[in-house]
Design an enzyme around this catalytic site. Structure first.
Site, PDB file in Angstrom:
ATOM      1  N   ASN A  10     -44.664 -30.674 -13.337  1.00  0.00           N
ATOM      2  CA  ASN A  10     -45.164 -29.400 -12.812  1.00  0.00           C
ATOM      3  C   ASN A  10     -46.619 -29.291 -13.259  1.00  0.00           C
ATOM      4  O   ASN A  10     -46.900 -28.942 -14.404  1.00  0.00           O
ATOM      5  CB  ASN A  10     -44.306 -28.269 -13.395  1.00  0.00           C
ATOM      6  CG  ASN A  10     -44.722 -26.911 -12.870  1.00  0.00           C
ATOM      7  OD1 ASN A  10     -45.746 -26.776 -12.197  1.00  0.00           O
ATOM      8  ND2 ASN A  10     -43.945 -25.899 -13.190  1.00  0.00           N
ATOM      9  N   LYS A  17     -46.415 -29.583 -17.200  1.00  0.00           N
ATOM     10  CA  LYS A  17     -45.115 -29.473 -17.860  1.00  0.00           C
ATOM     11  C   LYS A  17     -44.254 -30.595 -17.326  1.00  0.00           C
ATOM     12  O   LYS A  17     -44.348 -30.931 -16.139  1.00  0.00           O
ATOM     13  CB  LYS A  17     -44.446 -28.136 -17.515  1.00  0.00           C
ATOM     14  CG  LYS A  17     -45.102 -26.961 -18.172  1.00  0.00           C
ATOM     15  CD  LYS A  17     -44.252 -25.717 -17.931  1.00  0.00           C
ATOM     16  CE  LYS A  17     -45.124 -24.490 -17.924  1.00  0.00           C
ATOM     17  NZ  LYS A  17     -44.836 -23.523 -16.920  1.00  0.00           N
ATOM     18  N   ARG A  93     -43.323 -30.537  -8.542  1.00  0.00           N
ATOM     19  CA  ARG A  93     -43.331 -29.185  -7.999  1.00  0.00           C
ATOM     20  C   ARG A  93     -44.619 -29.022  -7.199  1.00  0.00           C
ATOM     21  O   ARG A  93     -45.711 -29.254  -7.722  1.00  0.00           O
ATOM     22  CB  ARG A  93     -43.298 -28.162  -9.130  1.00  0.00           C
ATOM     23  CG  ARG A  93     -43.432 -26.772  -8.601  1.00  0.00           C
ATOM     24  CD  ARG A  93     -43.492 -25.760  -9.708  1.00  0.00           C
ATOM     25  NE  ARG A  93     -43.549 -24.429  -9.152  1.00  0.00           N
ATOM     26  CZ  ARG A  93     -44.262 -23.440  -9.662  1.00  0.00           C
ATOM     27  NH1 ARG A  93     -44.945 -23.624 -10.766  1.00  0.00           N
ATOM     28  NH2 ARG A  93     -44.267 -22.263  -9.093  1.00  0.00           N
ATOM     29  N   HIS A 182     -41.285 -19.306  -5.468  1.00  0.00           N
ATOM     30  CA  HIS A 182     -40.136 -19.392  -6.393  1.00  0.00           C
ATOM     31  C   HIS A 182     -38.898 -19.929  -5.676  1.00  0.00           C
ATOM     32  O   HIS A 182     -37.766 -19.672  -6.095  1.00  0.00           O
ATOM     33  CB  HIS A 182     -39.751 -18.009  -6.972  1.00  0.00           C
ATOM     34  CG  HIS A 182     -40.721 -17.420  -7.940  1.00  0.00           C
ATOM     35  ND1 HIS A 182     -40.939 -16.064  -8.009  1.00  0.00           N
ATOM     36  CD2 HIS A 182     -41.518 -17.986  -8.871  1.00  0.00           C
ATOM     37  CE1 HIS A 182     -41.834 -15.813  -8.955  1.00  0.00           C
ATOM     38  NE2 HIS A 182     -42.200 -16.972  -9.494  1.00  0.00           N
ATOM     39  N   GLY A 212     -39.748 -12.910 -13.757  1.00  0.00           N
ATOM     40  CA  GLY A 212     -40.442 -13.573 -14.866  1.00  0.00           C
ATOM     41  C   GLY A 212     -41.796 -12.918 -15.003  1.00  0.00           C
ATOM     42  O   GLY A 212     -41.950 -11.739 -14.679  1.00  0.00           O
ATOM     43  N   ASN A 213     -42.799 -13.673 -15.438  1.00  0.00           N
ATOM     44  CA  ASN A 213     -44.138 -13.108 -15.441  1.00  0.00           C
ATOM     45  C   ASN A 213     -44.575 -12.909 -13.983  1.00  0.00           C
ATOM     46  O   ASN A 213     -45.098 -11.874 -13.607  1.00  0.00           O
ATOM     47  CB  ASN A 213     -45.084 -14.024 -16.223  1.00  0.00           C
ATOM     48  CG  ASN A 213     -46.344 -13.296 -16.597  1.00  0.00           C
ATOM     49  OD1 ASN A 213     -46.327 -12.081 -16.855  1.00  0.00           O
ATOM     50  ND2 ASN A 213     -47.453 -13.996 -16.593  1.00  0.00           N
ATOM     51  N   GLY A 214     -44.291 -13.909 -13.134  1.00  0.00           N
ATOM     52  CA  GLY A 214     -44.310 -13.686 -11.682  1.00  0.00           C
ATOM     53  C   GLY A 214     -42.921 -13.207 -11.294  1.00  0.00           C
ATOM     54  O   GLY A 214     -41.954 -13.558 -11.966  1.00  0.00           O
ATOM     55  N   ARG A 243     -49.745  -9.132 -11.691  1.00  0.00           N
ATOM     56  CA  ARG A 243     -50.044  -8.919 -10.265  1.00  0.00           C
ATOM     57  C   ARG A 243     -49.494  -7.574  -9.794  1.00  0.00           C
ATOM     58  O   ARG A 243     -48.411  -7.157 -10.214  1.00  0.00           O
ATOM     59  CB  ARG A 243     -49.397 -10.016  -9.410  1.00  0.00           C
ATOM     60  CG  ARG A 243     -49.924 -11.394  -9.681  1.00  0.00           C
ATOM     61  CD  ARG A 243     -49.354 -12.395  -8.670  1.00  0.00           C
ATOM     62  NE  ARG A 243     -49.531 -13.744  -9.157  1.00  0.00           N
ATOM     63  CZ  ARG A 243     -48.536 -14.604  -9.374  1.00  0.00           C
ATOM     64  NH1 ARG A 243     -47.280 -14.270  -9.096  1.00  0.00           N
ATOM     65  NH2 ARG A 243     -48.788 -15.805  -9.829  1.00  0.00           N
ATOM     66  N   ASP A 284     -45.693  -8.317 -21.497  1.00  0.00           N
ATOM     67  CA  ASP A 284     -44.441  -8.832 -22.045  1.00  0.00           C
ATOM     68  C   ASP A 284     -43.420  -7.692 -22.116  1.00  0.00           C
ATOM     69  O   ASP A 284     -43.647  -6.686 -22.795  1.00  0.00           O
ATOM     70  CB  ASP A 284     -44.694  -9.431 -23.437  1.00  0.00           C
ATOM     71  CG  ASP A 284     -43.490 -10.225 -23.918  1.00  0.00           C
ATOM     72  OD1 ASP A 284     -42.341  -9.719 -23.796  1.00  0.00           O
ATOM     73  OD2 ASP A 284     -43.691 -11.345 -24.414  1.00  0.00           O
ATOM     74  N   VAL A 333     -37.483 -12.069 -17.724  1.00  0.00           N
ATOM     75  CA  VAL A 333     -37.098 -10.661 -17.825  1.00  0.00           C
ATOM     76  C   VAL A 333     -35.648 -10.491 -17.352  1.00  0.00           C
ATOM     77  O   VAL A 333     -34.826  -9.856 -18.028  1.00  0.00           O
ATOM     78  CB  VAL A 333     -38.043  -9.774 -16.980  1.00  0.00           C
ATOM     79  CG1 VAL A 333     -37.581  -8.325 -16.984  1.00  0.00           C
ATOM     80  CG2 VAL A 333     -39.483  -9.888 -17.481  1.00  0.00           C
ATOM     81  N   GLY A 334     -35.328 -11.055 -16.212  1.00  0.00           N
ATOM     82  CA  GLY A 334     -33.994 -10.877 -15.619  1.00  0.00           C
ATOM     83  C   GLY A 334     -32.879 -11.388 -16.514  1.00  0.00           C
ATOM     84  O   GLY A 334     -31.802 -10.783 -16.592  1.00  0.00           O
ATOM     85  N   ASN A 336     -33.091 -11.752 -19.865  1.00  0.00           N
ATOM     86  CA  ASN A 336     -33.109 -11.242 -21.245  1.00  0.00           C
ATOM     87  C   ASN A 336     -33.187  -9.727 -21.399  1.00  0.00           C
ATOM     88  O   ASN A 336     -32.813  -9.218 -22.449  1.00  0.00           O
ATOM     89  CB  ASN A 336     -34.302 -11.851 -21.999  1.00  0.00           C
ATOM     90  CG  ASN A 336     -34.169 -13.355 -22.138  1.00  0.00           C
ATOM     91  OD1 ASN A 336     -33.225 -13.840 -22.756  1.00  0.00           O
ATOM     92  ND2 ASN A 336     -35.080 -14.094 -21.538  1.00  0.00           N
ATOM     93  N   GLU A 386     -35.468 -24.481 -12.785  1.00  0.00           N
ATOM     94  CA  GLU A 386     -36.239 -25.063 -11.681  1.00  0.00           C
ATOM     95  C   GLU A 386     -36.398 -26.577 -11.840  1.00  0.00           C
ATOM     96  O   GLU A 386     -36.386 -27.302 -10.861  1.00  0.00           O
ATOM     97  CB  GLU A 386     -37.602 -24.366 -11.595  1.00  0.00           C
ATOM     98  CG  GLU A 386     -37.453 -22.937 -11.094  1.00  0.00           C
ATOM     99  CD  GLU A 386     -38.717 -22.103 -11.221  1.00  0.00           C
ATOM    100  OE1 GLU A 386     -38.909 -21.507 -12.297  1.00  0.00           O
ATOM    101  OE2 GLU A 386     -39.497 -22.050 -10.267  1.00  0.00           O
TER     102      GLU A 386
HETATM  103  P1  AMP Z   1     -40.896 -16.463 -17.186  1.00  0.00           P
HETATM  104  O1  AMP Z   1     -42.126 -16.328 -16.322  1.00  0.00           O
HETATM  105  O2  AMP Z   1     -39.628 -16.593 -16.411  1.00  0.00           O
HETATM  106  O3  AMP Z   1     -41.043 -17.508 -18.266  1.00  0.00           O
HETATM  107  O4  AMP Z   1     -40.760 -15.077 -17.973  1.00  0.00           O
HETATM  108  C1  AMP Z   1     -41.684 -14.681 -18.951  1.00  0.00           C
HETATM  109  C2  AMP Z   1     -41.523 -13.193 -19.243  1.00  0.00           C
HETATM  110  O5  AMP Z   1     -40.164 -12.923 -19.610  1.00  0.00           O
HETATM  111  C3  AMP Z   1     -42.332 -12.707 -20.432  1.00  0.00           C
HETATM  112  O6  AMP Z   1     -43.632 -12.336 -20.035  1.00  0.00           O
HETATM  113  C4  AMP Z   1     -41.540 -11.500 -20.901  1.00  0.00           C
HETATM  114  O7  AMP Z   1     -41.987 -10.345 -20.197  1.00  0.00           O
HETATM  115  C5  AMP Z   1     -40.135 -11.775 -20.441  1.00  0.00           C
HETATM  116  N1  AMP Z   1     -39.192 -12.022 -21.556  1.00  0.00           N
HETATM  117  C6  AMP Z   1     -38.966 -13.188 -22.185  1.00  0.00           C
HETATM  118  N2  AMP Z   1     -38.030 -13.016 -23.154  1.00  0.00           N
HETATM  119  C7  AMP Z   1     -37.668 -11.709 -23.116  1.00  0.00           C
HETATM  120  C8  AMP Z   1     -36.749 -10.908 -23.866  1.00  0.00           C
HETATM  121  N3  AMP Z   1     -36.003 -11.402 -24.854  1.00  0.00           N
HETATM  122  N4  AMP Z   1     -36.648  -9.598 -23.523  1.00  0.00           N
HETATM  123  C9  AMP Z   1     -37.393  -9.075 -22.529  1.00  0.00           C
HETATM  124  N5  AMP Z   1     -38.273  -9.789 -21.797  1.00  0.00           N
HETATM  125  C10 AMP Z   1     -38.406 -11.082 -22.089  1.00  0.00           C
END
Ligand code: AMP
Length: 402
Positions: A10, A17, A93, A182, A212-214, A243, A284, A333-334, A336, A386
């Site tokens: 990636n 990565k 990717r 995605h 996620g972040n996106g 964004r 975050d 986010v989804g 956790n 992914e």
């Molecule tokens: P991703 O882009 O899928 O790697 O997601 C990254 C984002 O997930 C981070 O910017 C956080 O906002 C969120 N995140 C990661 N771990 C946690 C957690 N334990 N609780 C809430 N949000 C989390």
């Protein structure tokens, strides 16, 4: 010996990565990351998963070619080198595959040219993806290189969902339409959700929320995407880490004409300084929740706007699908953030949606249901993967020839 290993790459603009997988049992043999390529502070972090512990290299790695050579050396030290006869292909990717690439594709000159032609619609991502492919080709010219596109899963969207309501000729001339992103995650997660329900993907309708972040949502009918929230670029749709997601396009004219911002400044504003970070200074979700719990009003408003948008998409995709079997949360986010899941479906009992507070609060690594046992619609958490999806698609395409 049958070749069963797939290297997944990636490549970003300043990072690579990677994961090496053995497709016999879909196990990971090594994972790693090269970051800050081109800077003095480049870093390679390599973890062989069969033992030996993480190794780090620091110091300038000038370009992608050097980065990939360094990765190859690390793999070599673990007896997993790129020249191993067990390596069957490298899966890449690629963010934007336009309308043309609907499936994973073995890379040749024509494929490289098409990915290049798509650079105007993916200026940040496709050049880096191309560099990664070209570098891998130069290291192993004999090995199949497979491009797996973020957009491919969404190419099944009907025209009614894929087109913007603008002048057709202008749109077509500039390839302006909704592509979605995605896609590997939405494909993987919607299939895994069907499995969790004990049903075939063809038999279930799923709303996938990749947060996620996106962040993006998709409506998947019988295993095929019928709508998704990202559009021409990953800027459309949900509120994300940095964004804005959806806004009135006239905001851009206003900021240019009245605010005096340049196009580049607006681009940066909407992609990098908006979303959660623009609303409250943090992107975050852990930090935002901490602040909300401490009574921080700005963080509360950011959270509420995030949830409001998410709810609107759940409702919209419920209407698009007509019948929904599962709503599935995935990504950082989804997977956790229990408060996000709870708030997103709160008040949607009329649609058959609810979460069981105890199940929602539980932590777990695998796919799991968080809705009450008697719920009409399943609500689930499904960790996305992914890299595994890219490796699976790559192996399905070239595995037998290896
Ligand atoms: P991703 O882009 O899928 O790697 O997601 C990254 C984002 O997930 C981070 O910017 C956080 O906002 C969120 N995140 C990661 N771990 C946690 C957690 N334990 N609780 C809430 N949000 C989390």
């Amino acid at each position: 010996m049958t070749a069963t290993r797939v290297l997944v790459l990636n490549s970003g603009s300043s990072s690579v990565k990677y994961q090496l997988l053995d497709m016999r049992d879909r196990s990971r043999l090594a994972v790693g990351l090269v970051e800050r390529i081109g800077e003095e502070t480049s870093r390679l972090k390599h973890t062989p998963l069969l033992g030996g512990g993480t190794r780090e290299r620091t110091g300038r790695i000038p370009d992608h070619e050097s980065a990939l050579k360094a990765v190859a050396e690390e793999l070599d030290r673990d007896g997993l080198g790129l020249d191993s006869p067990e390596l069957v292909a490298i899966g890449h990717r690629v963010v934007h595959g336009g309308q043309f690439f609907t499936e994973p594709t073995v890379v040749d000159d024509a494929v490289l040219a098409e990915i290049k032609r798509l650079i105007p619609v993916a200026p940040l991502h496709n050049p880096a993806n191309l560099t990664g492919i070209r570098t891998a080709m130069s290291l192993r010219p004999d090995l199949p290189q497979v491009a797996v596109f973020d957009t491919a899963f969404h190419t099944t969207m009907p025209e009614s969902a894929a087109r913007y309501a603008i002048d057709v000729k202008t749109a077509d001339e500039h390839r302006v339409r909704r592509y979605g992103f995605h896609g590997t995650s939405h494909a993987f997660v919607s299939r895994a959700a069907a499995k969790l329900l004990g049903r075939a993907p063809e038999d279930v309708n799923v709303i996938v929320l990749h947060l996620g972040n996106g962040a993006s949502a998709s409506a998947v009918r019988g295993g095929k995407c019928v709508d998704t929230s990202m559009g021409l670029t990953p800027l459309e749709g949900l509120v994300m880490g940095t964004r804005s997601g959806d806004l009135d396009p006239a905001v851009i004219f206003h900021l240019a004409r009245v605010g005096g911002l340049s196009m580049d400044e607006i681009d940066t504003l909407l992609n990098k300084r908006s979303g959660l970070v623009g609303l409250c200074g943090d992107n975050d979700m852990r930090e935002i929740r901490r602040r909300v719990d401490d009574g921080d009003e700005q963080a509360r408003l950011a959270f509420d706007i995030y949830i409001h948008r998410l709810k609107k998409y759940i409702g919209a995709y419920y209407a698009v699908l007509g019948r929904v079997d599962a709503v599935v949360f995935t990504a950082g986010v989804g997977e956790n953030a229990a408060p996000v899941r709870e708030a997103a479906v709160a008040g949607l009992e009329g649609l058959g949606l609810a979460v069981d507070p105890a199940l929602n609060a539980e932590r777990g690594d695998g796919a799991r249901l968080i809705s009450p046992a008697d719920a009409r619609v399943a609500v689930a958490v499904v960790p996305t993967d992914e890299e595994l999806e890219i490796a699976t698609q790559t192996y399905a395409l070239v595995g037998k020839s290896g």
